[in-house]
Design a protein around this motif. Structure first.
Motif, PDB file in Angstrom:
ATOM      1  N   LYS A   1     -59.483  16.561   3.604  1.00  0.00           N
ATOM      2  CA  LYS A   1     -59.408  16.674   2.145  1.00  0.00           C
ATOM      3  C   LYS A   1     -60.763  16.363   1.518  1.00  0.00           C
TER       4      LYS A   1
ATOM      5  N   TYR B   1     -61.545  12.646  -6.791  1.00  0.00           N
ATOM      6  CA  TYR B   1     -60.932  13.982  -6.882  1.00  0.00           C
ATOM      7  C   TYR B   1     -60.510  14.378  -8.293  1.00  0.00           C
TER       8      TYR B   1
ATOM      9  N   GLU C   1     -48.501  15.365  -2.205  1.00  0.00           N
ATOM     10  CA  GLU C   1     -49.406  14.256  -2.511  1.00  0.00           C
ATOM     11  C   GLU C   1     -49.024  13.496  -3.782  1.00  0.00           C
ATOM     12  N   TYR C   2     -48.544  14.211  -4.797  1.00  0.00           N
ATOM     13  CA  TYR C   2     -48.301  13.579  -6.092  1.00  0.00           C
ATOM     14  C   TYR C   2     -46.886  13.882  -6.580  1.00  0.00           C
TER      15      TYR C   2
ATOM     16  N   THR D   1     -56.283  18.728  -4.410  1.00  0.00           N
ATOM     17  CA  THR D   1     -55.336  18.343  -3.368  1.00  0.00           C
ATOM     18  C   THR D   1     -55.521  19.285  -2.184  1.00  0.00           C
TER      19      THR D   1
END
Length: 381
Positions: free
Chosen positions: A143, A247, A160-161, A259
């Motif tokens: 990443k 990020y 991821e979120y 992501t």
């Protein structure tokens, strides 16, 4: 699941993580802290070869005499090795040669497992847990490296979120509590030995800090006010001109983040990620709270959900009472890192299945933030 099946499952999962990569991705290394996917695939194979096959399989021949130099990570007692910041410079062996290396070692390992004694099988379990650690590193390192590409490559979706639900604070009474691993399964040596600690009464948040809460810290001038920061943290802010979590990007009035599934608008109710210890502690100070110690986290963890973020604790990474470094090169696995690092507890969205437990002690230097690192608040009562 038998050890043989477990071995095959873990080894195949490393390849599964790479299923959408192109050849050029396998050698990508954007900084010294991260390693290329090809190196992770080879290093985990080297671990089985070096620590299990060479000493325990009669007449085993190493695949290549220079692989020890190329794929040793930090085991000083095993000789010289490639500098960490040069792992991405190795165009050779090729990806296909590394895959051949994995197959070569897999075949030998399956032979050994079928005839292995309990000591050998214990080493196999250690090797599999080591590979699972590198599976998470492969994901997070990839990443970080892909983030530098303005094409915002999409290679995998690991959720991821995901939104979190608000949860009440949890009160823990003062008392003496047992800390450390107990059981008959696998654990790392840094989780031993079981010991008692006294804790004053405290409260700990049932939920992680969200992206929205962290945005409020940013908008309140959190990155501009030194009063919230450790001195080292403030120096880090100034030297890196930090203004947001890793990020995050603000463009044309909109916040987004990169992501592994491409660039996305920020999900505000998801837990904040990719913040270092300095940022976590500064946020806690701004809120008038603090970070929990690792002992407070372990005692309270049964009353909240964890697993989406590694959670910073206000505890230095130190040995438990009675800790002893194992003899030989394997003794370099954990003990020599017990200085200048902070503990994280839990696991993350990148942690492989069945590779987490309440006593697991992760650790990083306080300035690192490329892992899925988040924040849970605590306060004394």
């Amino acid at each position: 699941m038998s050890i043989d099946d477990h071995f095959k499952h873990v080894r195949n999962h490393s390849l599964f993580l790479c299923r959408n990569l192109i050849t050029e991705d396998f050698s990508l290394q954007a900084s010294e802290e991260v390693s290329p996917p090809k190196w992770h695939l080879a290093h985990t194979t080297w671990f089985f070869e070096q620590f299990i096959l060479i000493p325990h399989l009669k007449d085993y021949h190493v695949k290549h005499p220079q692989f020890n130099f190329l794929f040793n990570s930090y085991y000083n007692s095993l000789g010289n090795r490639t500098a960490r910041n040069q792992r991405g410079l190795m165009t050779r062996p090729s990806v296909s040669e590394v895959m051949d290396y994995r197959e070569y070692v897999n075949e030998a390992m399956e032979t050994l497992i079928s005839n292995g004694d309990s000591k050998v099988l214990d080493l196999v379990i250690l090797g599999l847990n080591h590979e699972q650690q590198h599976q998470e590193l492969l994901v997070t390192d990839l990443k970080f490296s892909l983030w530098h590409n303005p094409l915002d490559p999409s290679v995998m979706d690991i959720g991821e979120y995901l939104e979190i639900n608000p949860s009440p604070w949890i009160e823990i009474e003062e008392g003496v509590y047992e800390i450390g691993y107990q059981g008959n399964g696998f654990c790392f040596d840094n989780e031993l030995n079981l010991h008692k600690v006294y804790l004053n009464p405290y409260k700990i948040s049932g939920a992680l800090v969200s992206n929205l809460e962290f945005l409020q810290f940013m908008e309140a001038g959190g990155y501009e006010n030194p009063v919230y920061w450790h001195d080292e943290g403030w120096s880090w802010v100034k030297s890196h001109q930090a203004k947001s979590p890793l990020y995050w990007e603000y463009k044309e009035g909109n916040w987004s983040y990169y992501t592994l599934f491409g660039r996305k608008d920020i999900v505000w109710e998801a837990p904040v990620s990719h913040v270092n210890f300095y940022e976590a502690a500064a946020f806690a100070n701004w809120k008038g709270k603090r970070l929990p110690t690792e002992f407070e986290w372990e005692v309270a963890q049964k009353d909240f959900h964890w697993g989406s973020r590694w959670e910073w604790c206000n505890s230095a990474y130190l040995p438990y009472p009675g800790f002893k470094i194992a003899p030989g090169a394997l003794g370099e696995y954990n003990g020599k890192f017990m200085v200048n690092q902070m503990v994280l507890r839990g696991s993350s969205v990148a942690t492989p299945e069945n590779h987490s437990r309440p006593t697991y002690r992760n650790f990083f230097h306080p300035h690192f933030r490329w892992q899925f690192m988040g924040i849970r608040l605590a306060e004394s009562i």
